[in-house]
Structures are given as C-alpha cells and as structure tokens.
Design a protein around this motif. Structure first.
Motif, mmCIF file in Angstrom:
data_model
loop_
_atom_site.group_PDB
_atom_site.id
_atom_site.type_symbol
_atom_site.label_atom_id
_atom_site.label_comp_id
_atom_site.label_asym_id
_atom_site.label_seq_id
_atom_site.Cartn_x
_atom_site.Cartn_y
_atom_site.Cartn_z
ATOM 1 N N LEU A 32 0.860 -1.094 0.166
ATOM 2 C CA LEU A 32 0.077 0.087 -0.034
ATOM 3 C C LEU A 32 0.746 1.183 0.008
ATOM 4 O O LEU A 32 0.455 2.384 -0.782
ATOM 5 N N LEU A 33 2.061 1.217 0.775
ATOM 6 C CA LEU A 33 2.878 2.486 0.727
ATOM 7 C C LEU A 33 3.565 2.529 -0.341
ATOM 8 O O LEU A 33 3.672 3.806 -0.826
ATOM 9 N N SER A 34 4.131 1.424 -1.023
ATOM 10 C CA SER A 34 4.726 1.656 -2.444
ATOM 11 C C SER A 34 3.680 1.905 -3.434
ATOM 12 O O SER A 34 4.020 3.001 -4.238
ATOM 13 N N GLN A 35 2.306 1.724 -3.235
ATOM 14 C CA GLN A 35 1.419 2.221 -4.120
ATOM 15 C C GLN A 35 1.195 3.781 -4.133
ATOM 16 O O GLN A 35 1.039 4.405 -5.006
ATOM 17 N N SER A 36 0.977 4.151 -3.057
ATOM 18 C CA SER A 36 0.904 5.454 -2.315
ATOM 19 C C SER A 36 2.146 6.455 -3.179
ATOM 20 O O SER A 36 1.907 7.408 -3.607
ATOM 21 N N ILE A 37 3.182 5.703 -3.144
ATOM 22 C CA ILE A 37 4.633 6.613 -3.597
ATOM 23 C C ILE A 37 4.314 6.757 -5.055
ATOM 24 O O ILE A 37 4.526 7.876 -5.606
ATOM 25 N N TYR A 38 4.141 5.657 -5.948
ATOM 26 C CA TYR A 38 3.950 5.617 -7.191
ATOM 27 C C TYR A 38 2.877 6.685 -7.680
ATOM 28 O O TYR A 38 2.867 7.356 -8.663
ATOM 29 N N ASN A 39 1.678 6.765 -6.905
ATOM 30 C CA ASN A 39 0.651 7.588 -7.246
ATOM 31 C C ASN A 39 0.975 8.923 -6.982
ATOM 32 O O ASN A 39 0.593 9.764 -7.847
ATOM 33 N N TYR A 40 1.752 9.405 -5.856
ATOM 34 C CA TYR A 40 2.281 10.617 -5.764
ATOM 35 C C TYR A 40 3.195 11.043 -6.773
ATOM 36 O O TYR A 40 3.055 12.177 -7.383
ATOM 37 N N ILE A 41 4.032 10.541 -7.133
ATOM 38 C CA ILE A 41 5.034 10.636 -8.303
ATOM 39 C C ILE A 41 4.134 10.850 -9.460
ATOM 40 O O ILE A 41 4.332 11.921 -10.126
ATOM 41 N N GLU A 42 3.281 10.098 -9.802
ATOM 42 C CA GLU A 42 2.459 10.054 -10.919
ATOM 43 C C GLU A 42 1.663 11.402 -10.974
ATOM 44 O O GLU A 42 1.348 12.209 -12.088
ATOM 45 N N ARG A 43 1.138 11.844 -9.800
ATOM 46 C CA ARG A 43 0.272 13.153 -9.579
ATOM 47 C C ARG A 43 0.840 14.303 -9.565
ATOM 48 O O ARG A 43 0.730 15.358 -10.034
ATOM 49 N N ASN A 44 2.352 14.505 -9.284
ATOM 50 C CA ASN A 44 3.192 15.490 -8.956
ATOM 51 C C ASN A 44 4.314 15.661 -9.712
ATOM 52 O O ASN A 44 4.960 16.621 -9.859
#
Length: 92
Positions: free
Chosen positions: A60-72
């Motif tokens: 879950l944390l890994s997915q949050s990091i990739y989502n953060y990178i994709e959004r920002n």
C-alpha cells in the motif's frame, strides 16, 4: 523490548530517482510508518498492528509513492530523476 515506546527511526530512500523520507515510530500498541517528501510533505501514513500485515502495508505504501509521483511529477521531473539516479549510457 529493543525499541522503546516513542522511539523514532528516520531514513531516506529513492524510488525511480525520486527521494523520500521514511519515519517509523514505535507507539504503545502499534508501529506508525510515515512516508514524506524531503521537504516534509506527507505522502502516506499507515499503522501496523501485526507482523502478518507487513507485506500488505509495504504494498500500500509503495502504491501511494507511485501515485504521488504520477500526480506531482511532470515530464521534465521524470527526465531529471532518470539521469540523476545514475542510469543512461554514461552513469553518474
């Protein structure tokens, strides 16, 4: 007990050339794991109560990091990250 209640461990790590900070804190009945940008912006926070959930929390944390990178991160950020992580034909 090796880690005392309230003890915090912090480290930096890199994902696809983007750097983040991980803060792990032992609380009374759980462990808090926070992922932040290097300037302190919270990416995600999870609480782990049971050792059997470590892999799920990591996912879950890994997915949050990739989502953060994709959004920002824009395309230029991604190019910068690519070359600053030491890849390409000439490395660092």
């Amino acid at each position: 007990m090796i880690f005392k209640e309230g003890q915090k461990y912090a480290s930096t790590f890199e994902v696809d050339g983007f750097k983040f900070k991980k803060e792990v804190t032992r609380c009374q009945y759980e462990v808090s794991v926070k992922i932040k940008t290097l300037d302190g912006q919270l990416v995600d926070e999870m609480t782990v109560l049971d050792i059997y959930f470590i892999e799920q929390v990591d996912e879950l944390l890994s997915q949050s990091i990739y989502n953060y990178i994709e959004r920002n991160a824009d395309e230029l950020d991604k190019i910068m990250a690519y070359y600053t992580k030491g890849v390409g034909s000439f490395g660092n």
